[in-house]
Enzyme design. Structure first.
Site, PDB file in Angstrom:
ATOM      1  N   HIS A 162     -16.584 -67.208  -0.737  1.00  0.00           N
ATOM      2  CA  HIS A 162     -17.020 -68.515  -0.278  1.00  0.00           C
ATOM      3  C   HIS A 162     -18.410 -68.448   0.359  1.00  0.00           C
ATOM      4  O   HIS A 162     -19.115 -69.451   0.441  1.00  0.00           O
ATOM      5  CB  HIS A 162     -15.985 -69.021   0.736  1.00  0.00           C
ATOM      6  CG  HIS A 162     -16.241 -70.395   1.242  1.00  0.00           C
ATOM      7  ND1 HIS A 162     -17.288 -71.175   0.809  1.00  0.00           N
ATOM      8  CD2 HIS A 162     -15.591 -71.144   2.141  1.00  0.00           C
ATOM      9  CE1 HIS A 162     -17.245 -72.342   1.434  1.00  0.00           C
ATOM     10  NE2 HIS A 162     -16.233 -72.338   2.245  1.00  0.00           N
ATOM     11  N   CYS A 163     -18.826 -67.261   0.806  1.00  0.00           N
ATOM     12  CA  CYS A 163     -20.030 -67.203   1.652  1.00  0.00           C
ATOM     13  C   CYS A 163     -21.307 -66.850   0.907  1.00  0.00           C
ATOM     14  O   CYS A 163     -22.217 -67.661   0.801  1.00  0.00           O
ATOM     15  CB  CYS A 163     -19.801 -66.194   2.767  1.00  0.00           C
ATOM     16  SG  CYS A 163     -18.547 -66.733   3.931  1.00  0.00           S
ATOM     17  N   ILE A 164     -21.367 -65.614   0.393  1.00  0.00           N
ATOM     18  CA  ILE A 164     -22.660 -65.070  -0.062  1.00  0.00           C
ATOM     19  C   ILE A 164     -23.271 -65.879  -1.227  1.00  0.00           C
ATOM     20  O   ILE A 164     -24.474 -66.094  -1.254  1.00  0.00           O
ATOM     21  CB  ILE A 164     -22.534 -63.571  -0.439  1.00  0.00           C
ATOM     22  CG1 ILE A 164     -21.694 -62.806   0.581  1.00  0.00           C
ATOM     23  CG2 ILE A 164     -23.885 -62.913  -0.602  1.00  0.00           C
ATOM     24  CD1 ILE A 164     -22.300 -62.655   1.938  1.00  0.00           C
ATOM     25  N   ILE A 207     -23.028 -68.988  -1.790  1.00  0.00           N
ATOM     26  CA  ILE A 207     -23.208 -70.406  -1.466  1.00  0.00           C
ATOM     27  C   ILE A 207     -24.115 -70.630  -0.260  1.00  0.00           C
ATOM     28  O   ILE A 207     -25.088 -71.386  -0.314  1.00  0.00           O
ATOM     29  CB  ILE A 207     -21.821 -71.059  -1.220  1.00  0.00           C
ATOM     30  CG1 ILE A 207     -21.034 -71.075  -2.534  1.00  0.00           C
ATOM     31  CG2 ILE A 207     -21.963 -72.465  -0.638  1.00  0.00           C
ATOM     32  CD1 ILE A 207     -19.613 -71.505  -2.408  1.00  0.00           C
ATOM     33  N   ASP A 208     -23.793 -69.949   0.840  1.00  0.00           N
ATOM     34  CA  ASP A 208     -24.454 -70.270   2.115  1.00  0.00           C
ATOM     35  C   ASP A 208     -25.976 -70.181   2.096  1.00  0.00           C
ATOM     36  O   ASP A 208     -26.644 -71.033   2.691  1.00  0.00           O
ATOM     37  CB  ASP A 208     -23.916 -69.364   3.230  1.00  0.00           C
ATOM     38  CG  ASP A 208     -22.423 -69.499   3.398  1.00  0.00           C
ATOM     39  OD1 ASP A 208     -21.868 -70.495   2.891  1.00  0.00           O
ATOM     40  OD2 ASP A 208     -21.816 -68.618   4.021  1.00  0.00           O
TER      41      ASP A 208
END
Ligand SMILES: NC(=O)c1ccc[n+]([C@@H]2O[C@H](COP(=O)([O-])OP(=O)(O)OC[C@H]3O[C@@H](n4cnc5c(N)ncnc54)[C@H](O)[C@@H]3O)[C@@H](O)[C@H]2O)c1
Length: 422
Positions: free
Chosen positions: A265-267, A269-270
């Site tokens: 979910h993080c790398i 997208i963020d």
């Protein structure tokens, strides 16, 4: 604070972040209200059943039994909490722009129940300015209360790494920044009740950017080794050997591994939350864009390695070949499929005419398929996409025809002409 709060904290969003957060507070003896809009999740949580791998049902059950964790979909109950921690998804839209609709929706539900003295903290990863520019006005307008005076408002980014056991929500330091020094202190005090180390920063914007820096640092460094892996392929140098050797330097080098693409979910997208916000300041975040380009290209590069391996190792083309994808979760030893690069690779292989199956002990069903038995000999090629630790890779090499290893899982078992590595 509302007089005699029934709950010490309300956690909004019972997901990958919210459930471990709730368990951590409850284990510190805090009374936790866990709020989620999905009734089946609320019902299961109240039965002590956890849908999040990082918190076992045994662990959650002990807490619900003691009444330390109570789940609900009724925002009215939030009135009874001292602190409100918002842990909701912050995805990208189809146009790859920040989608804050979960945060905005929850803020609109929270505003009418907000009480004087409550401490509201945003935990979701987002662009710098979200707490002040988006959350604060919705809460103030809907409640008639003033942030910093009537209620406290802060940002404290979640740092959960699903599957990690050496660092937990309790032991991972928590960065906290409020809209005023008083809000920072009030939020820090909330976390100190359950979390070992709290690091205060001067603004919510600094806290928001801290989280983005951490994720951008990973995205950029992964892109660097992914680019190096592609060069090493041409130069016939083993990139894994080089990274292992560089990692023997005790200072000034942090080791990152190449792979078939970013997941989770993080790398993936963020970093683009910052790219989007930077445009408002007439600034282009070139490292982030470049890293995105290199990382997004990895599934295509991996398809070409599979094609080469089939060509040289089996004298076959991708079209018509039987390919087993070994591991489809986005990282080892968990069943998390969010943004997994396996999906793209499978799609590319199917487009090229391959007959694709997969095996993953953590993922029983995926993309209309069920996990196949691990019979490497039944396939023209086995592609190791996720290196789950429970797999006997020596046996995979022994039994398989052509093995393509994107994770260095076959280290020590390489066989020339049979094992192809990234
Ligand atoms: N998952 C991770 O590994 C991770 C790690 C660090 C940070 N984060 C960040 O934490 C944030 C939360 O992500 P997550 O992975 O926990 O999300 P998630 O998708 O796992 O869970 C979100 C939950 O919120 C619920 N929900 C949606 N709208 C709601 C509303 N209005 N009120 C109450 N509940 C609502 C959903 O039903 C769902 O159960 C994101 O910003 C993410 O970037 C995630």
């Amino acid at each position: 604070m509302p007089e005699e709060s029934l709950y010490d904290v309300a956690v909004i969003g019972a997901g990958y972040v919210g459930v471990p957060l709730a368990a951590t507070f409850a284990e510190a003896g805090q009374r936790v209200l866990l709020v989620d809009v999905q009734p089946h999740i609320v019902e299961a949580l109240n039965r002590g059943e956890s849908h999040i791998e990082d918190v076992s049902s045994e662990r959650l059950g002990a807490l619900t039994e003691k009444g330390l964790v109570v789940a609900t979909n009724d925002y009215e109950l939030v009135k009874q909490a001292h602190a409100i921690l918002i842990a909701l998804p912050t995805p990208l839209s189809r146009q790859r722009e920040p989608d804050l609709s979960f945060i905005e929706g929850a803020a609109r539900s929270l505003a009418p129940v907000l009480q004087r003295g409550q401490v509201v903290v945003l935990e979701s990863t987002t662009w710098p300015g979200t707490t002040r520019e988006i959350l604060q006005p919705i809460l103030e307008e809907g409640s008639g209360l003033k942030a910093g005076t009537d209620f406290h408002l802060a940002m404290s980014p979640e740092r959960v790494d699903p599957g990690r056991e050496d660092w937990t929500t309790k032991t991972t330091p928590k960065v906290v920044g409020g809209i005023s020094p008083e809000s920072t202190s009030a939020a820090a005090e909330v976390y100190r009740a359950a979390i070992d180390t709290v690091h205060e920063v001067s603004t919510p914007d600094a806290a928001e950017l801290t989280k983005l820096l951490e994720n951008i640092y990973r995205a950029v460094n992964i892109a660097l080794v992914n680019e190096l892996a592609q060069l090493c392929d041409r130069m016939e140098i083993d990139v894994w050997e080089v990274i292992d050797a560089a990692a023997t330097k005790p200072f000034g080098f942090a080791s990152f591994k190449p792979g078939p693409g970013l997941g989770g979910h993080c790398i993936p997208i963020d970093p683009f939350y910052l790219t989007w916000k930077a445009r408002e300041y007439d600034f282009s975040t070139r490292f982030i864009e470049l890293a995105g380009e290199v990382n997004n290209n990895m599934p295509y590069f991996c398809r070409s390695i599979i094609s080469q391996a089939l060509n040289h190792g089996a004298h076959k083309s991708v079209s018509g070949s039987k390919v087993l994808i070994l591991g489809v979760a986005y990282k080892p030893d968990i069943g998390d499929m969010r943004e997994t690069p396996a999906e793209k690779l499978i799609h590319l292989l199917r487009n090229a005419g391959a007959e694709v199956s997969y095996h993953d002990p953590h993922v029983p069903e995926f993309d209309g398929m069920t996990s196949a038995a691990l019979e490497p000999e039944s396939y023209d090629c086995v592609a190791i996409v996720t290196n789950h630790s429970g797999i006997d890779y020596a046996d995979v090499v022994r039994r398989g025809n052509v093995i393509v290893d994107f994770r260095n899982a076959t280290k020590g078992h390489e066989v020339d002409g049979k094992v192809w590595k990234l």
